[in-house]
Design a protein around this motif. Sequence first.
Motif, PDB file in Angstrom:
ATOM      1  N   ALA A  31       0.908  -1.351  -0.010  1.00  0.00           N
ATOM      2  CA  ALA A  31       0.104  -0.107  -0.027  1.00  0.00           C
ATOM      3  C   ALA A  31       0.785   1.384   0.035  1.00  0.00           C
ATOM      4  N   TRP A  67      -0.441   4.873  -1.106  1.00  0.00           N
ATOM      5  CA  TRP A  67      -1.253   5.377  -0.342  1.00  0.00           C
ATOM      6  C   TRP A  67      -0.644   5.857   1.173  1.00  0.00           C
ATOM      7  N   SER A  81       0.229  -6.292   4.547  1.00  0.00           N
ATOM      8  CA  SER A  81      -0.098  -5.542   3.181  1.00  0.00           C
ATOM      9  C   SER A  81      -1.806  -5.741   3.372  1.00  0.00           C
ATOM     10  N   LEU A  86      -4.474  -2.429   2.626  1.00  0.00           N
ATOM     11  CA  LEU A  86      -5.126  -2.307   1.524  1.00  0.00           C
ATOM     12  C   LEU A  86      -6.371  -2.356   1.928  1.00  0.00           C
ATOM     13  N   TYR A  98      -7.285   1.148   2.668  1.00  0.00           N
ATOM     14  CA  TYR A  98      -7.455   2.324   1.821  1.00  0.00           C
ATOM     15  C   TYR A  98      -8.388   2.028   0.556  1.00  0.00           C
TER      16      TYR A  98
END
Length: 376
Positions: A112, A115, A150, A154, A157
Amino acid sequence: MKVLLDLQYLNVATTGIKTYMMELAQAALDFPHPEIEWIFSHDPKSQAADQTFKNPESKFQRLNYHLDYFRWKEFQLPDLVKKVQPDILICPDFVSPAASLPCKRLTVIHDAFFWQMPQNYPLWWRKYFLSLIRKGLKEDTKIITTTEYSKQALIKYLGNSLPIDVIYQSPKSISKEVDQLLIKKYSLDRTPYFLHVGTFDKRKNLPLLVEAFEAFLKSQEEAFKLVLAGGPGQSVQMNDYPLIERLILEKGLEDRVILPGYISDAQIRSLYQHAFAYVFPSENEGFGIPILEAMREGIPVIHSDQEALMEVSGSAGIAFKTGDLSDLAEKMILLGREKAFREELVKKGLQRSKEFSPQHFIEAFQHLILNAAPRI
């Protein structure tokens, strides 16, 4: 099941994503499944060797690459899908076509970072790339990522409207060939050294390693060296290479810190074989391939306590508090003093690395592919 693997991005991919794509393609060939037919969009080796868009020297060259990538994702790849009619399309480079497709999709989003660390990317490029990612997350799509860390990032976001699965990848298959050029050039067969292999991206936190190494040297009678192999960060915003060069000069470490630049796989393997320890001080990782590569070669590993690295290393590495110079130096000193502890870490690392094999990697994909037959 007919599976189309998109390998176009190999013509510019570096480090982690390149390793992921090459290892996935090779594992598909090495461990075939009777119910799965793999189709590659490109030959992996020739696409990876293509120099057309590598190391662009001007904005015009970079623009040409982005146009080529856009044409592939939004026009040529959808046409290929219509031609070969796969049941599943796998895009291992974050982006799937925005066009509607008559197949299911597995889209790999490795981390990510876009972001989490917007300051590391050009504003216009980040907006453009995030737009491509989001437009491709549609229809029968399942997201694949590299660690539970991760996955949770994710979800933060992207939300949880699309299913996200974790598949642990395998580290790079290093050739048995060994090139001793660097070992001889810098007398590394006679001097113990700490090693780091990778780009000089800011998130790798290599200035911290140089400063911790200086503190480590003050506690040692034996002459150690530090080898930082790899090239500059991938953009001006991300590049710490100039800072590293300045630090080395300011601290008078010209004879102690070695910057060999980009090196061959055979040279990397020789560095692994002779290293005293591997140090990975990164502030943020989606996975952490070098940890497993070092462990596989029988090298003890010191790494930050960043969540993905803790997940991958298990209890087989020494963790220090992320960003803490004194803690990192203390862990380096501990490893230098405690021979039995170092040998114990080597054994644990060798065992841990076996859990991330190419066969385990492809079997996880095969399981997902076959279970995707009714629906995703």
